[in-house]
Structure formats: structure tokens, C-alpha cells
Design a protein around this motif. Sequence first.
Motif, PDB file in Angstrom:
ATOM      1  N   ARG A   1       8.660   4.405  -3.303  1.00  0.00           N
ATOM      2  CA  ARG A   1       7.601   3.726  -4.043  1.00  0.00           C
ATOM      3  C   ARG A   1       6.230   4.321  -3.732  1.00  0.00           C
ATOM      4  O   ARG A   1       5.403   4.518  -4.643  1.00  0.00           O
ATOM      5  CB  ARG A   1       7.609   2.230  -3.709  1.00  0.00           C
ATOM      6  CG  ARG A   1       8.731   1.466  -4.404  1.00  0.00           C
ATOM      7  CD  ARG A   1       8.812   0.024  -3.928  1.00  0.00           C
ATOM      8  NE  ARG A   1       9.731  -0.741  -4.771  1.00  0.00           N
ATOM      9  CZ  ARG A   1       9.362  -1.506  -5.780  1.00  0.00           C
ATOM     10  NH1 ARG A   1       8.078  -1.622  -6.075  1.00  0.00           N
ATOM     11  NH2 ARG A   1      10.246  -2.158  -6.501  1.00  0.00           N
ATOM     12  N   ILE A   2       5.975   4.628  -2.469  1.00  0.00           N
ATOM     13  CA  ILE A   2       4.677   5.196  -2.103  1.00  0.00           C
ATOM     14  C   ILE A   2       4.536   6.620  -2.630  1.00  0.00           C
ATOM     15  O   ILE A   2       3.486   7.003  -3.172  1.00  0.00           O
ATOM     16  CB  ILE A   2       4.491   5.141  -0.582  1.00  0.00           C
ATOM     17  CG1 ILE A   2       4.296   3.677  -0.143  1.00  0.00           C
ATOM     18  CG2 ILE A   2       3.293   5.989  -0.142  1.00  0.00           C
ATOM     19  CD1 ILE A   2       4.202   3.483   1.352  1.00  0.00           C
ATOM     20  N   ALA A   3       5.593   7.417  -2.498  1.00  0.00           N
ATOM     21  CA  ALA A   3       5.541   8.783  -3.028  1.00  0.00           C
ATOM     22  C   ALA A   3       5.330   8.776  -4.540  1.00  0.00           C
ATOM     23  O   ALA A   3       4.543   9.565  -5.074  1.00  0.00           O
ATOM     24  CB  ALA A   3       6.824   9.532  -2.666  1.00  0.00           C
ATOM     25  N   ASP A   4       6.024   7.885  -5.245  1.00  0.00           N
ATOM     26  CA  ASP A   4       5.840   7.773  -6.692  1.00  0.00           C
ATOM     27  C   ASP A   4       4.392   7.442  -7.040  1.00  0.00           C
ATOM     28  O   ASP A   4       3.812   7.997  -7.983  1.00  0.00           O
ATOM     29  CB  ASP A   4       6.750   6.678  -7.266  1.00  0.00           C
ATOM     30  CG  ASP A   4       8.201   7.105  -7.406  1.00  0.00           C
ATOM     31  OD1 ASP A   4       8.470   8.312  -7.262  1.00  0.00           O
ATOM     32  OD2 ASP A   4       9.051   6.238  -7.653  1.00  0.00           O
ATOM     33  N   ALA A   5       3.809   6.514  -6.283  1.00  0.00           N
ATOM     34  CA  ALA A   5       2.432   6.108  -6.562  1.00  0.00           C
ATOM     35  C   ALA A   5       1.474   7.293  -6.449  1.00  0.00           C
ATOM     36  O   ALA A   5       0.545   7.428  -7.246  1.00  0.00           O
ATOM     37  CB  ALA A   5       2.010   4.990  -5.610  1.00  0.00           C
TER      38      ALA A   5
END
Length: 203
Positions: A62-66
Motif C-alpha cells: 500500500r505504501i509503495a503504491d502510494a
Amino acid sequence: MTGPRDDARPAIATLVGERVRSLRTSRHWSLDELAGRSGVSKGMVVQIEAGRTNPSIGTLVRIADAFGVTIARLVEDQRPPEIRVNGPAEYSVLWQGPAGGRATLFGGIDEPEFVEFWEWVLEPGEEQVSDDHAIGTREMAHVLTGSLTLRVGSVEVRVGAGQTALYPGDVPHVYRNDGAEQTRVHMVVTMPPGEFDRRAHRR
């Protein structure tokens, strides 16, 4: 589901914290902004940036996607040179199952391509439940040994040894070993470039 193992790379929590903080501040995002874009609680973001927790693989996704980067960008020690040869000491085990299974990130490529290369080992009865990734994400899983039960959305298939499944990664999906022997899978994940704000793409 557990986070990255502590014994293999004891500094990984600190490294991830530094990377997340650097990527966030370079974009002039507040903690609330990153939390909103990623769907990860502000409290968890604070813990990650302080290096006080090993985030789960789902949280890292989720953080990498953001940020619009690969997970490798968050966990690898340095930006790779033109040619880089990785070995077991550089691999990141980012998930361990209750029966000894594991997910190992061999490496990733950022800009202009966004690609990750994984090995998943699932012992009998183990499963990994994955949220939807950034829109446009695709996955390709090649089963080396055993068999993989793959559910993508509401569709479930069984993938045998020597077979390869290609499927969207931007819908919830599950990897499961329903067999009596170990399942070993090599997986390639490709992601579209650009930041992903989950607030604008609620399903």
C-alpha cells in the motif's frame, strides 16, 4: 501474517523507515496525506518511519503504491548500478507463513519499468490474502513444484507444476496451497508508473 524476518536483515525496519520518510518529505506530504493515500493508519506510518515495526507485506504494498515505487525501493540497501548481481544475502523475506512458508523478494526495477521478481513458498494449508494493488498492476505466477490455488476476485483456479497464470493484481486475490506437498512459485509483478491514491479509487 508476519512482517519481514528479523534475523536475516536486522536493519530492515530502520531502512524502510528512512525510505518512507524520505519519499514522503520529498513530496511535501504530511503524515495524514500519506495515510490517506495509502490506506495505512497514521499511527502505523509513524511507527514505520521511526523504525519501530517491521510492516507486513500488505502494508508495504500500500505504501509503495502510494509513492508509485516498487517494494524493492523501500527495502533494498541502495539504488542498483547498471548491472547488479544479487545473492541470498540481499534478498528480502517479507512474509513467513505459520507452517514455514515464505515470500522472498529477489529484486525490483524502478523507472521507467516497474517490475518485481518474487519467490513464494507455501507449505500445505498455507495461504496469503492480498488486497488490490494499484490500478493496472498485473501478475504472472509460474508454479515450479506442487500446485497453487489462485483466487482472483470471485474466480478460483488451480495451477499445477509447470503451468503459468497471468492475472490482474488490481483486484483482491489469494494464493493458497491445498495440496499435500510444498508449493514453490516464481512470480513477476508489473505496475503502472505514477502515484496511487486509494481515496480516489474506492471500490
